[in-house]
Write a protein that holds these residues in place. Structure first.
Motif, PDB file in Angstrom:
ATOM      1  N   TYR A   1      47.313  36.462  46.396  1.00 13.59           N
ATOM      2  CA  TYR A   1      46.193  35.716  47.017  1.00 13.59           C
ATOM      3  C   TYR A   1      45.005  36.123  46.608  1.00 13.59           C
ATOM      4  O   TYR A   1      44.032  35.379  46.127  1.00 13.59           O
ATOM      5  N   ARG A   2      44.788  37.468  46.797  1.00 15.53           N
ATOM      6  CA  ARG A   2      43.479  38.181  46.233  1.00 15.53           C
ATOM      7  C   ARG A   2      43.151  38.023  44.843  1.00 15.53           C
ATOM      8  O   ARG A   2      42.125  37.459  44.387  1.00 15.53           O
ATOM      9  N   LEU A   3      44.194  38.097  43.935  1.00 16.37           N
ATOM     10  CA  LEU A   3      43.912  37.823  42.484  1.00 16.37           C
ATOM     11  C   LEU A   3      43.474  36.363  42.264  1.00 16.37           C
ATOM     12  O   LEU A   3      42.693  36.163  41.433  1.00 16.37           O
ATOM     13  N   GLY A   4      44.243  35.445  42.848  1.00 13.98           N
ATOM     14  CA  GLY A   4      44.050  34.099  42.580  1.00 13.98           C
ATOM     15  C   GLY A   4      42.629  33.784  43.209  1.00 13.98           C
ATOM     16  O   GLY A   4      41.851  32.895  42.406  1.00 13.98           O
ATOM     17  N   MET A   5      42.320  34.350  44.151  1.00 15.80           N
ATOM     18  CA  MET A   5      40.757  34.019  44.780  1.00 15.80           C
ATOM     19  C   MET A   5      39.834  34.622  43.886  1.00 15.80           C
ATOM     20  O   MET A   5      38.786  34.007  43.549  1.00 15.80           O
ATOM     21  N   SER A   6      40.065  35.898  43.549  1.00 13.94           N
ATOM     22  CA  SER A   6      39.118  36.424  42.442  1.00 13.94           C
ATOM     23  C   SER A   6      38.941  35.793  41.064  1.00 13.94           C
ATOM     24  O   SER A   6      37.964  35.379  40.677  1.00 13.94           O
ATOM     25  N   PHE A   7      40.066  35.356  40.541  1.00 15.12           N
ATOM     26  CA  PHE A   7      40.105  34.141  39.491  1.00 15.12           C
ATOM     27  C   PHE A   7      39.391  32.931  39.778  1.00 15.12           C
ATOM     28  O   PHE A   7      38.401  32.356  38.904  1.00 15.12           O
ATOM     29  N   LEU A   8      39.540  32.327  40.818  1.00 14.30           N
ATOM     30  CA  LEU A   8      38.941  31.181  41.237  1.00 14.30           C
ATOM     31  C   LEU A   8      37.550  31.288  41.293  1.00 14.30           C
ATOM     32  O   LEU A   8      36.714  30.487  41.057  1.00 14.30           O
ATOM     33  N   ASP A   9      36.770  32.347  41.950  1.00 14.47           N
ATOM     34  CA  ASP A   9      35.365  32.686  42.151  1.00 14.47           C
ATOM     35  C   ASP A   9      34.866  32.868  40.791  1.00 14.47           C
ATOM     36  O   ASP A   9      33.733  32.638  40.770  1.00 14.47           O
ATOM     37  N   SER A  10      35.494  33.350  39.794  1.00 19.36           N
ATOM     38  CA  SER A  10      35.256  33.751  38.406  1.00 19.36           C
ATOM     39  C   SER A  10      35.056  32.492  37.654  1.00 19.36           C
ATOM     40  O   SER A  10      34.561  32.167  36.536  1.00 19.36           O
ATOM     41  N   GLY A  11      35.759  31.298  37.972  1.00 19.29           N
ATOM     42  CA  GLY A  11      35.736  29.967  37.459  1.00 19.29           C
ATOM     43  C   GLY A  11      37.024  29.794  36.710  1.00 19.29           C
ATOM     44  O   GLY A  11      37.056  28.617  35.879  1.00 19.29           O
ATOM     45  N   ASP A  12      38.024  30.666  36.560  1.00 19.09           N
ATOM     46  CA  ASP A  12      39.194  30.548  35.844  1.00 19.09           C
ATOM     47  C   ASP A  12      40.045  29.701  36.696  1.00 19.09           C
ATOM     48  O   ASP A  12      41.123  30.635  37.334  1.00 19.09           O
ATOM     49  N   GLU A  13      40.283  28.493  36.784  1.00 20.44           N
ATOM     50  CA  GLU A  13      40.991  27.881  37.850  1.00 20.44           C
ATOM     51  C   GLU A  13      42.515  27.946  37.485  1.00 20.44           C
ATOM     52  O   GLU A  13      43.186  27.816  38.489  1.00 20.44           O
ATOM     53  N   ILE A  14      42.743  27.705  36.274  1.00 16.16           N
ATOM     54  CA  ILE A  14      44.284  27.796  35.760  1.00 16.16           C
ATOM     55  C   ILE A  14      44.904  28.864  36.119  1.00 16.16           C
ATOM     56  O   ILE A  14      45.854  28.864  36.719  1.00 16.16           O
ATOM     57  N   VAL A  15      44.494  30.139  35.827  1.00 14.55           N
ATOM     58  CA  VAL A  15      45.016  31.263  36.154  1.00 14.55           C
ATOM     59  C   VAL A  15      45.043  31.601  37.524  1.00 14.55           C
ATOM     60  O   VAL A  15      46.246  31.667  37.934  1.00 14.55           O
ATOM     61  N   ALA A  16      44.033  31.207  38.249  1.00 16.85           N
ATOM     62  CA  ALA A  16      44.100  31.210  39.819  1.00 16.85           C
ATOM     63  C   ALA A  16      45.178  30.556  40.318  1.00 16.85           C
ATOM     64  O   ALA A  16      46.187  31.069  41.397  1.00 16.85           O
ATOM     65  N   SER A  17      45.508  29.232  39.942  1.00 18.85           N
ATOM     66  CA  SER A  17      46.304  28.433  40.290  1.00 18.85           C
ATOM     67  C   SER A  17      47.895  29.039  40.261  1.00 18.85           C
ATOM     68  O   SER A  17      48.705  28.843  40.874  1.00 18.85           O
ATOM     69  N   GLN A  18      47.835  29.741  39.042  1.00 17.84           N
ATOM     70  CA  GLN A  18      49.179  30.226  38.742  1.00 17.84           C
ATOM     71  C   GLN A  18      49.632  31.530  39.776  1.00 17.84           C
ATOM     72  O   GLN A  18      50.592  31.600  39.958  1.00 17.84           O
ATOM     73  N   TYR A  19      48.530  32.099  40.086  1.00 19.74           N
ATOM     74  CA  TYR A  19      48.865  33.130  41.039  1.00 19.74           C
ATOM     75  C   TYR A  19      49.141  32.712  42.386  1.00 19.74           C
ATOM     76  O   TYR A  19      49.985  33.200  43.302  1.00 19.74           O
ATOM     77  N   PHE A  20      48.418  31.498  42.776  1.00 17.97           N
ATOM     78  CA  PHE A  20      48.772  30.682  44.012  1.00 17.97           C
ATOM     79  C   PHE A  20      50.143  30.403  44.035  1.00 17.97           C
ATOM     80  O   PHE A  20      50.969  30.477  45.050  1.00 17.97           O
ATOM     81  N   ILE A  21      50.591  29.762  42.934  1.00 13.07           N
ATOM     82  CA  ILE A  21      51.827  29.030  42.908  1.00 13.07           C
ATOM     83  C   ILE A  21      52.898  30.273  42.960  1.00 13.07           C
ATOM     84  O   ILE A  21      54.222  29.907  43.844  1.00 13.07           O
TER      85      ILE A  21
END
Length: 379
Positions: free
Chosen positions: A15-35
């Motif tokens: 979750y933290r990694l996903g949020m970190s990537f989401l905050d940095s603008g990398d939505e695709i990687v963020a969504s993969q962590y969330f999945i």
């Protein structure tokens, strides 16, 4: 026990990694962590994945997938997911609309302290959406939130006191709750305070204070406040009379579609108040407002056609616009329409129609209509 602790750490990391990537603008990687975390039953990842599907962040936008993951998170006790699932059911987004189910999920989130869910539940009680209408229960939810500074709840509680819904009617108490919302910058509440100060509702009348609150709301683009502030400047109520400032505020409201402001702007052009006199511009704004069924503008447009100011004279067109305004109760239009029928202007002479419209105007106290009606009835 160690396995459980390790799994929790892993889920939290995803979750933290996903949020970190989401905050940095990398939505695709963020969504993969969330999945990844969501399929491991982590409620935070499930909620975040629902948000991604709802907004199309890193995944193909899908309200159905959003609702699916909101449900997973909601059933695992995620507060905001419960609220958002309730909202999906309320509007039928990603699921079949079901107000009863919406209330169920709103209640779960509300009882766990979710402010927006508490407001939504109060709304459902107030309007009887998905649950039996109960103003008293609505007030209970609104009041708890309002006291915490929730602007929508403060406005809604003000409305309850204004109308005596679920509480004893009190304009003074309503005013206090609108004031709390207004002081937090809510433009609608600021406009309401302006109106109440102008009319002395729930507070001692004060045109100066009315202008103060109209200005605050108008500067936020609130169209009703812009129109009312224009009138204050036009008439010198609570502020020094200034036609130029009046036109400025009328124009701001007019371009946003305020029929009242459009009509008033037309009058400014007709009379040359704050602008160079232009009958054609007056007609332009009268027509805009008239098309929005503003009775004053319909009457004014009728006058323009009657006199041929800013438009080619046409008694037939004058009658058309007089009638539209007259049928909505405009006394001047009723009188003029009666006179047109009496004199055969734009139509054949029709005594019965003349009497009908003159009588309606006379009933509203129009002195010229009373005199003309006596003249018609004695012939």
């Amino acid at each position: 026990m160690s396995d459980g602790a390790n799994n929790t750490t892993i889920y939290a990391s995803e979750y933290r990694l996903g949020m970190s990537f989401l905050d940095s603008g990398d939505e695709i990687v963020a969504s993969q962590y969330f999945i990844c975390g969501a399929y491991k039953d982590d409620k935070n990842c499930q909620h975040a994945l629902g948000l991604c599907y709802y907004d199309g962040q890193g995944v193909k936008q899908s309200y159905a997938e959003a609702a699916k993951w909101y449900r997973q998170a909601a059933e695992n006790g995620h507060n905001d997911a419960q609220y958002k699932l309730g909202a999906c059911y309320f509007i039928g987004q990603g699921v079949e609309r079901d107000l009863t189910e919406a209330v169920k999920w709103y209640r779960q989130a509300a009882e766990n302290g979710h402010a927006d869910a508490q407001f939504a539940l109060g709304f459902c009680y107030y309007y009887g959406q998905g649950i039996e209408k109960s103003y008293a229960d609505a007030v209970t939810w609104f009041k708890e939130l309002a006291e915490q500074g929730h602007i929508q709840a403060q406005n809604s509680l003000g409305m309850c006191y204004e109308n005596g819904h679920g509480v004893e009617r009190s304009f003074e108490e309503a005013f206090l709750w609108y004031q709390r919302a207004a002081e937090q910058g809510d433009a609608g509440a600021q406009y309401t305070l302006g109106v109440w100060y102008e009319k002395g509702i729930g507070v001692e009348a004060s045109l100066v204070d009315a202008v103060k609150w109209y200005t605050k709301a108008a500067e936020q683009g609130y169209v009703g406040a812009q129109s009312m502030l224009g009138l204050c400047y036009y008439n010198g109520h609570g502020v020094a009379q200034n036609y130029f400032d009046a036109v400025n505020w009328f124009l701001k409201a007019a371009v946003q579609g305020s029929a009242v402001a459009q009509n008033n702007l037309g009058l400014c052009y007709k009379n040359g108040h704050g602008v160079e006199q232009s009958h054609s511009e007056a007609v332009k704004w009268f027509r805009k407002a008239a098309d929005l069924c503003n009775t004053g503008a319909q009457y004014n447009l009728g006058l323009c056609y009657h006199s041929g100011q800013g438009v080619k004279q046409s008694f037939a067109e004058a009658i058309k616009w007089y009638r539209k305004a007259a049928e909505q109760g405009h006394v001047g239009a009723q009188y003029n329409l009666g006179v047109c029928y009496y004199n055969g202007l734009g139509t054949k002479v029709d005594r019965d129609q003349a009497v009908k419209w003159l009588h309606l105007a006379a009933e509203q106290g129009h002195e010229a209509a009373k005199n003309t009606l006596k003249k018609v009835e004695t012939q």
